[in-house]
Structure formats: C-alpha cells, structure tokens
Design a protein around this motif. Structure first.
Motif, PDB file in Angstrom:
ATOM      1  N   GLY A   1      10.608 -57.336   8.156  1.00 23.62           N
ATOM      2  CA  GLY A   1       9.731 -56.585   9.041  1.00 23.62           C
ATOM      3  C   GLY A   1      10.259 -55.183   9.296  1.00 23.62           C
ATOM      4  N   CYS A   2      11.591 -55.009   9.284  1.00 25.49           N
ATOM      5  CA  CYS A   2      12.173 -53.685   9.449  1.00 25.49           C
ATOM      6  C   CYS A   2      11.803 -52.782   8.267  1.00 25.49           C
TER       7      CYS A   2
ATOM      8  N   GLY B   1       8.005 -52.098   8.585  1.00 24.90           N
ATOM      9  CA  GLY B   1       7.758 -51.238   9.729  1.00 24.90           C
ATOM     10  C   GLY B   1       8.264 -49.830   9.514  1.00 24.90           C
TER      11      GLY B   1
ATOM     12  N   LEU C   1      10.661 -55.184  15.198  1.00 21.25           N
ATOM     13  CA  LEU C   1      10.796 -55.554  13.790  1.00 21.25           C
ATOM     14  C   LEU C   1      12.043 -56.393  13.557  1.00 21.25           C
TER      15      LEU C   1
END
Length: 310
Positions: free
Chosen positions: A142-143, A146, A138
C-alpha cells in the motif's frame, strides 16, 4: 464513466443486511457518475457506508464532514487490517478502506500494475472526498501504491501515514542489508512471486504457509496466491521509481523494530524525521505493528494528526 453505488448501515449493526427504503438517485458531487443510496431509518451522528466504485467495495466509517483518511493495505491483507485504527479514529475522522483488486477470495486472477492501482485510488478518492484532499494511511505494498498516487495527484493528498515500508527499493536499503538478510528477503519474495505464476491449490497452500512464517495476522482462510501479483509485477521493476524519494506532504512513518531486516534506509528515515511537518516512530513490533501494538500505534497517530494541519 465510473460507476459509484452506495449502501448505508446504522452504527452498531454492522452485519445487518442492507434493507430499507427504495434506492433514490442523486447527482454525484463531481458529476462523474450517478450515486445510488439506500438509507435505513433516521440519520445517526455518523453512518457506516459501503459504496462501490468501479466494482470495488469501499467501507466508510465516521462523520461526513470530517477529514477523510483513505486506508490502503498490502500483502496478504484486506480492508479488515484497519479495524483497530477505524475504531480509534472514526469519531473524529472519516475512514475509508477497501480491498486491493484481486485480493478478495474468489476475485478474478490477474495482475494489476502500479499505474492501475493508482488509477483505482484516484476513483476512490474522488468518490469519498470530491472537494477536499485526503489523508493516506498505507502499509506494505500500500505504501508503494499510495506513493505513486501522491506523485500523480499531489493536490488530492493533505498528509501521509506510512507503516513499515519506506525507500524499500533504493540502493541504500540494499547496501544496509547483510548477506543473511538479503537471502531471507529474496527467498520469501521470490517464493510468493513463483506461487503467483504457478497458481492452483498448491500455490495457495504455499502462500498461507509463508504468511504464517512471516507473522501476518490475516485470516489464513482468506489468503490465496492471487494476492501475490505485486511481487511479480513490482519487485526488480527498473521502471518503478524509488519509493519515498520525494516527500511533498506532512508524513508520519511508523516501523517495527522486531524484524530480521528493515524496509527503509537509515538515511531516508533520518532525512524524513528532520523534515518540517514529518515524524518517524519506532515500535517494538513486527511488520504488522498496527495490529500487534494497536493502542500504542493509535495513540501516536492521534497525537500526530492533532498536531498536523490536514
């Protein structure tokens, strides 16, 4: 019912058109939907697939029987962000990457909530690894997406590799930033959120200029203000849980040190580093360290994965 469609390339001919035999239908592994497969020639050691899950192209490199890594980028990137990591890992891992909804040039312009992206990820994980948990890789937003997925479906994840965004929305991060850092952070984030609200050609130009200032390595011709919806949807959202508040999986956090401010608190990274099965690595790079220091990053990832049960 999800729609899952597959097409397959030969290794070494990634730009070839998907021509070949007639489509053949087989039941999908978990029976959620049918899969359409087009194969070219004899099966190689590994193939390059593109499957379409709920309208999103998912690109898969690596052996079918290897552990699967699902890669999720952030702003202002696409699936192309992970080229170096795929090249380094695809001999031993099955790498699956996709472009976030709305990020592809020409995609319908609308916002997507954290819950919607987590649901999108659920469909993709089910399609690429129906019987085994996946490793998440990620970066940036995206972190956030995710992390939400790991909270919603912890049994579908075996390990997490996070780039440069930790507990970014925690009070601890805010407390560690000085006045200048807060001005810089709030300035670029609010500018991109405003560009999302306005739309149009001028907002695309603003988004590309901001990407250049921030040092992104994304192709500027692919950057547009439609990518900016996470800034509008997530920043300042009181309902968004603190990112990384609970670490329930082996986690490797890599971050760049050559930035005006961090997206994690020192306490969070210290606690993560002290957690069994987890590790933290600082890299002399900026926010896009997986591109700027690809060899160093890939070596660290390979070593950590080799020492982790996934």
């Amino acid at each position: 019912m999800r729609d899952v469609r597959r097409r397959r390339d030969r290794v070494g001919d990634r730009c070839a058109p998907f021509a070949g035999s007639s489509p053949t239908r087989t039941p999908r592994d978990r029976g959620v939907a049918s899969r359409i497969t087009e194969s070219i020639g004899e099966r190689d050691e590994f193939m390059i697939d593109t499957i379409r899950v709920d309208g999103i192209d998912v690109h898969i490199d690596g052996p079918d029987d290897a552990p699967t890594i699902v890669m999720v980028h952030g702003w202002p990137d696409t699936f192309r962000l992970w080229e170096s990591q795929v090249a380094a890992l695809r001999d031993s891992y099955r790498c699956a990457r996709f472009t976030l909804p709305g990020f592809e040039l020409g995609a319908p312009r609308r916002s997507h909530s954290v819950d919607e992206i987590a649901e999108t990820m659920s469909g993709i994980v089910d399609a690429v690894s129906p019987t085994r948990p996946v490793i998440l890789m990620l970066h940036d937003f995206g972190c956030a997406f995710g992390y939400r997925f790991t909270v919603d479906a912890p049994e579908r994840v075996s390990a997490v590799i996070m780039f440069d965004v930790g507990d970014a929305n925690s009070p601890e991060v805010d407390a560690e930033l000085d006045r200048t850092a807060k001005i810089l952070r709030n300035g670029y984030q609010r500018t991109l959120a405003a560009a999302w609200r306005r739309g149009g050609r001028g907002s695309n130009t603003v988004s590309r200029l901001m990407a250049k200032v921030l040092g992104t390595h994304a192709d500027p011709t692919l950057i547009h203000s439609g990518m900016n919806y996470p800034y509008e949807a997530m920043l300042g959202n009181p309902d968004l849980p603190v990112l990384g508040a609970v670490i329930a999986h082996p986690t490797f956090y890599l971050y760049g040190t050559k930035k005006p401010f961090m997206f994690h608190s020192r306490d969070w990274s210290d606690r993560l580093a002290a957690t069994e099965g987890c590790a933290v690595t600082a890299v002399r790079a900026g926010h896009w360290l997986m591109v700027q220091k690809a060899d160093e990053v890939n070596s660290a990832i390979t070593e950590w994965l080799g020492s982790t049960k996934v």
